[in-house]
Write a protein that holds these residues in place. Structure first.
Motif, PDB file in Angstrom:
ATOM      1  N   ALA A  44      30.792  50.026  -2.394  1.00 29.11           N
ATOM      2  CA  ALA A  44      32.382  50.731  -2.278  1.00 29.11           C
ATOM      3  C   ALA A  44      32.249  50.431  -0.648  1.00 29.11           C
ATOM      4  CB  ALA A  44      32.056  51.812  -2.341  1.00 29.11           C
ATOM      5  N   ALA A  45      33.302  51.369  -0.086  1.00 29.24           N
ATOM      6  CA  ALA A  45      33.252  51.387   1.019  1.00 29.24           C
ATOM      7  C   ALA A  45      33.391  52.223   1.750  1.00 29.24           C
ATOM      8  CB  ALA A  45      34.701  51.393   1.274  1.00 29.24           C
ATOM      9  N   GLY A  46      32.418  52.566   3.360  1.00 33.62           N
ATOM     10  CA  GLY A  46      31.839  53.770   3.896  1.00 33.62           C
ATOM     11  C   GLY A  46      30.700  52.758   3.999  1.00 33.62           C
ATOM     12  N   GLU A  47      30.553  53.559   5.510  1.00 29.10           N
ATOM     13  CA  GLU A  47      29.957  52.968   6.574  1.00 29.10           C
ATOM     14  C   GLU A  47      28.475  54.284   6.355  1.00 29.10           C
ATOM     15  OE1 GLU A  47      29.870  52.351  10.136  1.00 29.10           O
ATOM     16  OE2 GLU A  47      31.852  50.212  10.063  1.00 29.10           O
ATOM     17  N   LEU A  48      28.710  55.316   5.921  1.00 28.10           N
ATOM     18  CA  LEU A  48      27.912  56.798   5.885  1.00 28.10           C
ATOM     19  C   LEU A  48      27.201  56.310   4.146  1.00 28.10           C
ATOM     20  CD1 LEU A  48      26.632  58.893   7.598  1.00 28.10           C
ATOM     21  CD2 LEU A  48      28.897  60.155   6.036  1.00 28.10           C
ATOM     22  N   GLY A  49      28.021  55.763   3.150  1.00 23.81           N
ATOM     23  CA  GLY A  49      27.377  55.479   1.930  1.00 23.81           C
ATOM     24  C   GLY A  49      25.941  55.039   2.106  1.00 23.81           C
ATOM     25  N   ALA A  50      26.160  53.725   2.607  1.00 23.36           N
ATOM     26  CA  ALA A  50      26.096  52.415   3.124  1.00 23.36           C
ATOM     27  C   ALA A  50      24.311  52.494   3.668  1.00 23.36           C
ATOM     28  CB  ALA A  50      26.044  51.272   3.994  1.00 23.36           C
ATOM     29  N   GLY A  51      24.372  53.838   5.545  1.00 19.79           N
ATOM     30  CA  GLY A  51      23.492  54.245   5.534  1.00 19.79           C
ATOM     31  C   GLY A  51      22.569  55.246   4.948  1.00 19.79           C
ATOM     32  N   ARG A  52      23.542  56.158   3.927  1.00 12.94           N
ATOM     33  CA  ARG A  52      22.499  57.219   3.292  1.00 12.94           C
ATOM     34  C   ARG A  52      21.718  56.468   2.586  1.00 12.94           C
ATOM     35  NH1 ARG A  52      26.239  59.381   1.594  1.00 12.94           N
ATOM     36  NH2 ARG A  52      26.584  61.570   3.253  1.00 12.94           N
ATOM     37  N   VAL A  53      22.317  55.354   1.476  1.00  9.68           N
ATOM     38  CA  VAL A  53      21.717  54.418   0.928  1.00  9.68           C
ATOM     39  C   VAL A  53      20.198  53.564   1.644  1.00  9.68           C
ATOM     40  CG1 VAL A  53      21.121  52.927  -1.286  1.00  9.68           C
ATOM     41  CG2 VAL A  53      23.226  54.730  -1.310  1.00  9.68           C
ATOM     42  N   ALA A  54      20.411  53.016   2.858  1.00 11.03           N
ATOM     43  CA  ALA A  54      19.779  52.214   3.237  1.00 11.03           C
ATOM     44  C   ALA A  54      18.054  53.237   3.539  1.00 11.03           C
ATOM     45  CB  ALA A  54      20.619  51.926   4.152  1.00 11.03           C
ATOM     46  N   GLN A  55      18.559  54.779   4.469  1.00  8.04           N
ATOM     47  CA  GLN A  55      17.045  55.061   5.269  1.00  8.04           C
ATOM     48  C   GLN A  55      16.849  55.699   4.016  1.00  8.04           C
ATOM     49  OE1 GLN A  55      18.616  57.771   7.712  1.00  8.04           O
ATOM     50  NE2 GLN A  55      17.034  59.460   7.165  1.00  8.04           N
ATOM     51  N   ARG A  56      16.987  56.319   2.610  1.00  9.72           N
ATOM     52  CA  ARG A  56      16.641  56.885   1.408  1.00  9.72           C
ATOM     53  C   ARG A  56      15.924  55.698   0.998  1.00  9.72           C
ATOM     54  NH1 ARG A  56      21.896  60.267  -1.383  1.00  9.72           N
ATOM     55  NH2 ARG A  56      20.812  61.587   0.287  1.00  9.72           N
ATOM     56  N   ALA A  57      16.150  54.059   0.849  1.00 10.47           N
ATOM     57  CA  ALA A  57      15.475  53.473   0.639  1.00 10.47           C
ATOM     58  C   ALA A  57      13.958  52.952   1.529  1.00 10.47           C
ATOM     59  CB  ALA A  57      16.307  52.135   0.187  1.00 10.47           C
ATOM     60  N   LEU A  58      14.024  52.474   2.215  1.00  6.70           N
ATOM     61  CA  LEU A  58      13.361  52.617   3.452  1.00  6.70           C
ATOM     62  C   LEU A  58      12.167  54.115   3.686  1.00  6.70           C
ATOM     63  CD1 LEU A  58      15.416  51.502   6.819  1.00  6.70           C
ATOM     64  CD2 LEU A  58      13.878  50.332   5.801  1.00  6.70           C
ATOM     65  N   GLU A  59      12.883  54.849   3.375  1.00  5.54           N
ATOM     66  CA  GLU A  59      12.166  56.254   3.007  1.00  5.54           C
ATOM     67  C   GLU A  59      10.438  56.164   1.543  1.00  5.54           C
ATOM     68  OE1 GLU A  59      14.494  60.070   5.021  1.00  5.54           O
ATOM     69  OE2 GLU A  59      14.739  59.526   3.188  1.00  5.54           O
ATOM     70  N   VAL A  60      10.983  55.313   1.015  1.00  2.62           N
ATOM     71  CA  VAL A  60      10.366  55.134  -0.550  1.00  2.62           C
ATOM     72  C   VAL A  60       9.783  53.871   0.079  1.00  2.62           C
ATOM     73  CG1 VAL A  60      10.296  54.009  -2.511  1.00  2.62           C
ATOM     74  CG2 VAL A  60      12.280  55.640  -1.958  1.00  2.62           C
ATOM     75  N   GLU A  61       9.947  53.190   0.273  1.00  2.24           N
ATOM     76  CA  GLU A  61       8.932  51.764   0.988  1.00  2.24           C
ATOM     77  C   GLU A  61       7.769  52.446   1.734  1.00  2.24           C
ATOM     78  OE1 GLU A  61       6.541  49.776   1.722  1.00  2.24           O
ATOM     79  OE2 GLU A  61       8.114  49.546   0.252  1.00  2.24           O
ATOM     80  N   THR A  62       8.009  54.047   3.113  1.00  2.00           N
ATOM     81  CA  THR A  62       7.670  53.840   4.054  1.00  2.00           C
ATOM     82  C   THR A  62       6.374  55.286   3.352  1.00  2.00           C
ATOM     83  OG1 THR A  62       8.976  53.705   5.916  1.00  2.00           O
ATOM     84  CG2 THR A  62       7.260  55.558   6.492  1.00  2.00           C
ATOM     85  N   ARG A 110      17.470  64.410  11.785  1.00  2.00           N
ATOM     86  CA  ARG A 110      17.104  63.129  11.156  1.00  2.00           C
ATOM     87  C   ARG A 110      18.262  62.860  10.566  1.00  2.00           C
ATOM     88  NH1 ARG A 110      11.751  65.147  11.442  1.00  2.00           N
ATOM     89  NH2 ARG A 110      10.903  64.260  11.990  1.00  2.00           N
ATOM     90  N   PRO A 111      19.914  62.569  11.188  1.00  2.00           N
ATOM     91  CA  PRO A 111      21.204  62.715  10.161  1.00  2.00           C
ATOM     92  C   PRO A 111      21.204  61.093   9.588  1.00  2.00           C
ATOM     93  CG  PRO A 111      21.314  62.339  12.365  1.00  2.00           C
ATOM     94  CD  PRO A 111      20.205  62.657  12.329  1.00  2.00           C
ATOM     95  N   PHE A 112      22.039  61.185   8.352  1.00  2.00           N
ATOM     96  CA  PHE A 112      22.284  59.683   8.402  1.00  2.00           C
ATOM     97  C   PHE A 112      23.730  58.801   9.038  1.00  2.00           C
ATOM     98  CE2 PHE A 112      21.831  62.020   4.085  1.00  2.00           C
ATOM     99  CZ  PHE A 112      20.678  61.399   4.048  1.00  2.00           C
ATOM    100  N   LEU A 113      22.812  57.217   9.376  1.00  2.00           N
ATOM    101  CA  LEU A 113      23.308  56.573  10.538  1.00  2.00           C
ATOM    102  C   LEU A 113      24.519  55.769   9.775  1.00  2.00           C
ATOM    103  CD1 LEU A 113      21.206  56.439  12.922  1.00  2.00           C
ATOM    104  CD2 LEU A 113      22.692  57.858  12.976  1.00  2.00           C
ATOM    105  N   PRO A 114      26.132  56.241   9.642  1.00  2.00           N
ATOM    106  CA  PRO A 114      26.832  54.842   9.679  1.00  2.00           C
ATOM    107  C   PRO A 114      25.844  53.417   9.523  1.00  2.00           C
ATOM    108  CG  PRO A 114      27.667  56.389  11.391  1.00  2.00           C
ATOM    109  CD  PRO A 114      26.269  56.545  11.405  1.00  2.00           C
ATOM    110  N   LEU A 115      26.321  52.854   8.275  1.00  2.00           N
ATOM    111  CA  LEU A 115      25.425  51.873   8.223  1.00  2.00           C
ATOM    112  C   LEU A 115      26.818  50.411   8.124  1.00  2.00           C
ATOM    113  CD1 LEU A 115      22.963  49.919   9.544  1.00  2.00           C
ATOM    114  CD2 LEU A 115      22.507  50.395   6.931  1.00  2.00           C
ATOM    115  N   ALA A 116      27.444  49.510   8.685  1.00  2.48           N
ATOM    116  CA  ALA A 116      28.364  48.674   8.427  1.00  2.48           C
ATOM    117  C   ALA A 116      27.769  47.275   7.597  1.00  2.48           C
ATOM    118  CB  ALA A 116      29.222  47.917  10.051  1.00  2.48           C
TER     119      ALA A 116
END
Length: 437
Positions: free
Chosen positions: A184-202, A26-32
């Motif tokens: 900051a710049a970086g789609e992978l970093g945004a995807g990482r934060v988004a996935q972890r935030a969604l996992e907290v909610e789940t 379950r890798p982190f996906l880039p998120l623009a």
């Protein structure tokens, strides 16, 4: 001389491929940015999960995407929308995202009702989250104004690279809303934060599934505790054997009911603790920092999630304590019944001993009577014989038939006694032979 051996020639453990694939499942996906994300989690049993996997595999053959080797993770494209599908032990997630119309956060209606996305729910809905990811050009206070101020949580995340906002409340469409401002710049970093935030909610939602189970179990526990208290009090009173048997049966039924309740709730309570630990872990990975006067996610969840988990733990401890109390009461009652049974057996043995002694005395009396009767019979025969001998003139002149009869009395007594002793000896021998057989 050592020879080089190709890696493929080594025998591999049957689980090696699965273990290696798990690290990348379950890798982190880039998120623009900007991006709007709709995250759904469904409770799925074994059959539902199997059917959903077959359905998603059919979709994968018709749409471009990349699937993990264990078939528990998949990404697919549906025009402007991207689907991220994941399958877990007891739930399945569908995460839809698009950049279309994402410039203004939370300005779109329910995409399911509007027909923007369409899919078959694999099970019962647990989580529905609307996440908006924007860039640093959005004002933090303007984003905060979109949420309920009474439960609003705002944190800095990823060492200041992002801000996460949520109020954990349902909107008009039934979604909990979250916003991420990635500075900051970086789609992978945004995807990482988004996935972890969604996992907290789940995971925080899944952790709370134990609370309704605890609330349902509490009335049953109270009733059982009252019953075992009443039975324990009754044990201190003098009871007859029938009452003790009834109490023991009630305790046995109560133990079975308590074990059934503990078995029913054990998985859910254990899962709640595991999900609670995952929530804490994901919060640590977010590297949250306090933002102004806003409440942090950790503080909010400590005040609301932790008490729910402690309630589950308390109910589980009560279940274990109840089972222990019932087992002790059963042991106490069985001990009392054993003592009562031993007392009854002792009394029965005393009665048997008294009867045996009485029987022995009766036997001796009968034996004495029988000896006297046999002596009297032999003495009669002696008198009859002596009379005949006297009439025949065979007795000496100085003796009479009566004198001969008197002289035969000791012999008659001795003969009778020897005969009865012989019978008693033969009777004992026959009894021993029967016991051996």
């Amino acid at each position: 001389m050592l020879q080089s051996v190709a890696r493929g020639s080594f025998p591999e453990h049957e689980s090696r491929a699965a273990i290696m694939a798990e690290l990348h499942a379950r890798p982190f996906l880039p998120l623009a940015t900007p991006r709007r994300v709709y995250h759904f989690a469904f409770a799925t049993n074994e059959d539902e999960a199997r059917n959903d996997r077959e359905e998603i595999e059919r979709l994968a053959t018709a749409h471009p995407g990349e699937a993990a080797s264990d078939a528990k993770f998949l990404t697919m494209s549906f025009g402007a929308w991207e689907l991220r599908w994941e399958q877990h032990t007891e739930f399945t997630t569908y995460t839809w995202s698009t950049s279309e119309g994402a410039q203004t956060p939370f300005s779109h209606p329910d995409p399911l009702r509007s027909g923007e996305i369409d899919f078959r729910a694999p099970g019962r809905l647990i989580v529905a989250t609307h996440l908006c990811v924007v860039d640093g050009g959005h004002d933090l206070e303007s984003l905060a104004a979109l949420f309920n101020s009474q439960s609003l949580c705002v944190i800095g995340a990823a060492k200041g690279a992002a801000h996460v906002l949520t109020d954990f409340a349902l909107d008009a469409y039934g979604f909990t809303r979250m916003a991420i401002r990635y500075n900051a710049a970086g789609e992978l970093g945004a995807g990482r934060v988004a996935q972890r935030a969604l996992e907290v909610e789940t995971y925080r939602t899944l952790a709370l599934l134990g609370l309704p189970e605890a609330r349902r179990a509490s009335p049953e526990l109270r009733a059982m505790e009252r019953e075992v208290s009443g039975i324990t009090h009754a044990l201190s009173q003098l009871q007859d054997a029938r009452t003790n048997q009834d109490l023991l049966q009630r305790l046995s039924d109560l133990l079975a009911a308590s074990e059934a309740l503990a078995t029913r709730t054990a998985f859910r309570f254990g899962a709640s603790r595991a999900y609670h630990a995952l929530v804490k872990h994901r919060l640590e990975l977010l590297q949250e920092t306090k933002e102004g006067e806003y409440v942090t996610l950790s503080a909010f969840l400590r005040a609301r999630l932790d008490p729910a988990i402690e309630t589950c733990n308390a109910v589980e401890a009560r279940e274990a304590r109840l089972s222990s109390q019932v087992e002790r009461a059963i042991t106490l009652m069985r001990t009392g019944l054993t003592f009562e049974l031993e007392r009854q057996n002792s009394s029965l043995l005393d009665d048997m001993n008294r009867r045996a002694r009485l029987q022995l005395r009766l036997q001796r009396i009968v034996q004495g009577i029988s000896t006297a009767a046999l002596t009297y019979y032999l003495l009669g025969l002696s008198a009859f014989v002596a009379k005949g001998v006297e009439d025949a003139g065979w007795l000496p002149a100085a003796m009479t038939a009566e004198e001969v009869t008197a002289l035969s009395l000791p012999l008659s007594i001795l003969a009778s006694w020897l005969f009865m002793e012989r019978l008693r000896h033969l009777s004992k021998k026959a009894a021993k032979e029967e016991q051996v057989d």
